[in-house]
Scaffold this active site. Structure first.
Site, PDB file in Angstrom:
ATOM      1  N   CYS A 190      10.915   1.517   5.902  1.00  0.00           N
ATOM      2  CA  CYS A 190       9.701   1.896   6.629  1.00  0.00           C
ATOM      3  C   CYS A 190       8.589   0.856   6.501  1.00  0.00           C
ATOM      4  O   CYS A 190       7.920   0.525   7.481  1.00  0.00           O
ATOM      5  CB  CYS A 190       9.212   3.262   6.166  1.00  0.00           C
ATOM      6  N   HIS A 237       1.821   4.673   6.187  1.00  0.00           N
ATOM      7  CA  HIS A 237       1.813   3.542   5.259  1.00  0.00           C
ATOM      8  C   HIS A 237       0.775   2.514   5.713  1.00  0.00           C
ATOM      9  O   HIS A 237       0.633   2.245   6.912  1.00  0.00           O
ATOM     10  CB  HIS A 237       3.180   2.854   5.228  1.00  0.00           C
TER      11      HIS A 237
END
Length: 341
Positions: A132, A244
């Site tokens: 990710c 994130h």
């Protein structure tokens, strides 16, 4: 007319997100199967916001013959057993685990960055989805690399607890609640308290002192973007539920001003530039959650090196970092290789 599609690990965070994105993007589907572990057999799960319900099938007994695409979000253990079976049955596997990412016979794809690499999928009938934190970073780096050639990237990540799955999200919630009511705080998913804290440790430690998450970002960037790019990372878990963030310092072979970089990023696929020099003129994880884009802010020149830039990069890790990228790979596969039924 469409494809016969299987979502493996359909009851997990990423599996549910894959189903939602397939629906949102109106992926051409003739038949859709939700597959999960035996304990989830019979569980009903939503197909996005279509109003349709899918009843989960047992992965152990599922026959992949005749299915076109299997989107795996089941973790490395299940993937190691069942992905080769699906591939051997003629179903193209798009895998979200780390199992196949560095396999030289398996393409590791971010469609905005290296779409042509998907042509190598026929070697094993498997395509890998990157980590990710890597996925959003290379989306931001690619157009700048094309313009001025990145020599070195120094990255610090601020990774949300959803990267550790439902247990990570639950732990942040329970610890926060415990602190407010004066209960004892227990850490089980993470190595230390995550509520109101940050933890510079994601995945296992390696011999050189880096963590496996940091190693993944290095080797995956080289495979996806350019093997000559030098990358060093520090990966940190932060008390954010979804999204994130990354502070990325780039050193280029050729001169590239901040204004030139902004012009390039504005036109780059998959990127949304939000960079105003004022209070709130940047994107944080709260704003990116649920969005498709990789957001870039705080673009500025680094005077400590020749040809240096620093950027701030934010994305929904359950989407671009996993489910969205997997669906985009399926779309790319369809355009380049698969014929609709």
């Amino acid at each position: 007319m469409g494809y016969r599609v299987v979502v493996v690990g359909a009851t997990g965070n990423v599996g549910r997100e894959i189903l939602a994105i397939l629906a949102e993007r109106e992926f051409p589907i003739d038949e859709l199967a939700a597959v999960a572990s035996p304990r989830s057999q019979g569980t009903e799960i939503d197909f996005g916001e279509t109003g349709k319900k899918l009843k989960c099938k047992n992965l152990e007994h599922f026959d992949f013959a005749g299915w076109d695409i299997a989107l795996f979000a089941a973790g490395s253990t299940a993937t190691k057993t069942y992905a080769p079976k699906a591939a051997a049955a003629g179903c193209v596997v798009i895998d979200n685990s780390s199992l196949y990412r560095m396999d030289p016979d398996v393409p590791l794809i971010v469609p905005e960055v290296n779409p042509e690499a998907i042509d190598g999928y026929t070697k094993k009938n498997i395509i890998a989805n990157p980590n990710c934190s890597t996925a959003q970073m290379v989306v931001a780096m690619k157009p700048l690399h094309d313009a001025a050639t990145i020599k070195r990237a120094v990255v610090s990540t601020y990774q949300s607890v959803s990267g550790a799955g439902k247990s990570g999200m639950d732990e942040l919630f329970e610890q926060s609640r415990a602190i407010f009511v004066g209960d004892q705080v227990e850490a089980t998913t993470f190595t230390k308290q995550i509520a109101f804290n940050v933890i510079p440790h994601i995945d296992v430690f390696m011999d050189d002192g880096s963590t496996k998450e940091e190693w993944k970002m290095v080797v995956e960037t080289k495979k996806i973007l350019d093997p000559k790019v030098k990358v060093t990372t520090t990966c940190v878990r932060v008390p954010v539920f979804v999204g994130h963030s990354e502070a990325i310092n780039l050193e280029f072979e050729n001169e590239l001003s901040a204004e030139q970089a902004k012009d390039i990023l504005r036109e780059a696929p998959g990127i949304m530039l939000v960079d105003k020099h004022e209070d709130g003129g940047y994107v944080t994880p709260v704003e990116c959650a649920g969005d498709y884009a990789t957001f870039v802010s705080r673009v500025r020149e680094d005077s400590t090196v020749d040809n240096g830039l620093t950027i701030w990069c934010v994305s929904d890790n359950l989407r671009k970092g996993a489910a969205l990228n997997a669906v985009q790979i399926a779309e790319l596969l369809g355009r380049r290789h698969l014929k609709k039924a």
